[in-house]
Design an enzyme around this catalytic site. Structure first.
Site, PDB file in Angstrom:
ATOM      1  N   ASP A  59       0.905 -60.288 -11.931  1.00 39.99           N
ATOM      2  CA  ASP A  59      -0.152 -60.428 -11.156  1.00 39.99           C
ATOM      3  C   ASP A  59      -0.422 -59.165 -10.283  1.00 39.99           C
ATOM      4  O   ASP A  59       0.334 -58.104 -10.474  1.00 39.99           O
ATOM      5  CB  ASP A  59       0.622 -61.583 -10.043  1.00 39.99           C
ATOM      6  CG  ASP A  59       1.660 -61.183  -9.326  1.00 39.99           C
ATOM      7  OD1 ASP A  59       2.421 -60.494  -9.634  1.00 39.99           O
ATOM      8  OD2 ASP A  59       1.940 -61.993  -8.308  1.00 39.99           O
ATOM      9  N   TYR A  61      -0.790 -56.213  -7.586  1.00 42.54           N
ATOM     10  CA  TYR A  61      -0.088 -55.674  -6.361  1.00 42.54           C
ATOM     11  C   TYR A  61      -0.134 -56.380  -5.078  1.00 42.54           C
ATOM     12  O   TYR A  61      -1.402 -56.249  -4.653  1.00 42.54           O
ATOM     13  CB  TYR A  61      -0.373 -53.972  -6.297  1.00 42.54           C
ATOM     14  CG  TYR A  61       0.112 -53.288  -7.412  1.00 42.54           C
ATOM     15  CD1 TYR A  61       1.258 -53.132  -8.015  1.00 42.54           C
ATOM     16  CD2 TYR A  61      -0.995 -52.411  -7.890  1.00 42.54           C
ATOM     17  CE1 TYR A  61       1.513 -52.407  -9.109  1.00 42.54           C
ATOM     18  CE2 TYR A  61      -0.620 -51.457  -9.025  1.00 42.54           C
ATOM     19  CZ  TYR A  61       0.683 -51.265  -9.566  1.00 42.54           C
ATOM     20  OH  TYR A  61       1.045 -50.633 -10.555  1.00 42.54           O
ATOM     21  N   PHE A  72      -1.607 -52.731 -13.252  1.00 41.71           N
ATOM     22  CA  PHE A  72      -0.962 -51.747 -13.022  1.00 41.71           C
ATOM     23  C   PHE A  72      -1.775 -50.516 -12.410  1.00 41.71           C
ATOM     24  O   PHE A  72      -1.275 -49.452 -11.784  1.00 41.71           O
ATOM     25  CB  PHE A  72      -0.363 -51.179 -14.352  1.00 41.71           C
ATOM     26  CG  PHE A  72       0.550 -51.963 -15.088  1.00 41.71           C
ATOM     27  CD1 PHE A  72       1.845 -52.449 -14.359  1.00 41.71           C
ATOM     28  CD2 PHE A  72       0.270 -52.949 -15.927  1.00 41.71           C
ATOM     29  CE1 PHE A  72       2.594 -53.310 -14.860  1.00 41.71           C
ATOM     30  CE2 PHE A  72       1.374 -53.743 -16.586  1.00 41.71           C
ATOM     31  CZ  PHE A  72       2.529 -53.900 -16.193  1.00 41.71           C
ATOM     32  N   HIS A 179       9.807 -55.323 -18.575  1.00 38.90           N
ATOM     33  CA  HIS A 179       8.711 -54.807 -17.806  1.00 38.90           C
ATOM     34  C   HIS A 179       8.970 -53.439 -17.131  1.00 38.90           C
ATOM     35  O   HIS A 179      10.165 -53.313 -17.006  1.00 38.90           O
ATOM     36  CB  HIS A 179       8.706 -55.994 -16.533  1.00 38.90           C
ATOM     37  CG  HIS A 179       7.426 -55.760 -15.819  1.00 38.90           C
ATOM     38  ND1 HIS A 179       7.158 -55.122 -14.898  1.00 38.90           N
ATOM     39  CD2 HIS A 179       6.263 -56.482 -15.671  1.00 38.90           C
ATOM     40  CE1 HIS A 179       6.047 -55.086 -14.248  1.00 38.90           C
ATOM     41  NE2 HIS A 179       5.447 -56.172 -14.734  1.00 38.90           N
TER      42      HIS A 179
END
Length: 213
Positions: A59, A61, A72, A179
């Site tokens: 999801d 930041y 990202f 991740h």
């Protein structure tokens, strides 16, 4: 609310699910990230037929000023780098010897790299705060659409791994790792060499490699 990206407007999500999500967001008094006009930025950059590579995030930041609609990625002036992105760049330097100079990944998106989160909104300061709104249906439909032709998929983290079931079977490159967040990067993200592997696969397909840095 931002207008629906035209090249994706045929997906059932926009008629069937989005109205309820928009209604829930309107009633949420918290600061919602990213701004509404940036929510579908990843899809604005890439029409379905132009997607060559997909990086699937979780999801946006939750830090105000960071999220701008691409998984990202953050605005060029964001310092220090978001921690997951910092780890992505560390792996990139190990893998191909260089990395971008700032947090803005829009140059990747312009090359047909879809930077998609499975959830497209977040309350400021509350990571995963909107995971129950129903956004995941959009990611499922997008993946089914882009995988109608051969595509590379970087599935980072458990939430992204679950999305593999929604890919249309085909001659894809699929790399599943931990991740890149500080909590999990050492459990298999570091050392996975995703950037050189994607480019090697693209070249076998007769496609231009991604200019990562």
């Amino acid at each position: 609310m931002h207008s629906i990206p035209q090249s994706w407007a045929h997906l059932p999500f926009f008629a069937e699910k989005l109205p309820a999500i928009e209604a829930a967001l309107e009633q949420d008094n918290r600061d919602i990230l990213p701004p509404a006009d940036q929510r579908f930025a990843a899809l604005d950059f890439c029409a379905p037929e132009d997607v060559r590579v997909v990086i699937l995030g979780q999801d946006p930041y939750p830090t105000p000023g960071h999220a701008h609609g691409l998984a990202f990625s953050a605005e060029p002036d964001v310092r220090p780098l978001p921690r997951s992105l910092n780890n992505i760049y560390k792996e990139m330097i190990e893998d191909i010897g260089s990395a971008p100079l700032n947090a803005d990944l829009r140059p990747w998106a312009e090359q047909g790299l879809l930077l998609l989160n499975t959830v497209l909104s977040v309350p400021a300061g509350e990571a995963n705060g909107h995971k129950k709104l129903g956004w995941q249906t959009l990611a499922q439909e997008v993946l089914a659409e882009v995988s109608k032709q051969p595509c590379a998929f970087l599935l980072w983290g458990a939430q992204a791994h679950k999305m593999e079931d929604h890919l249309t079977p085909g001659d894809h490159f699929i790399l599943k790792t931990a991740h890149p967040s500080p909590l999990s990067a050492r459990k298999g993200f570091f050392g996975s060499k995703p950037f050189s592997k994607v480019n090697s696969w693209l070249e076998t397909q007769g496609k231009l490699p991604i200019t990562w840095a």
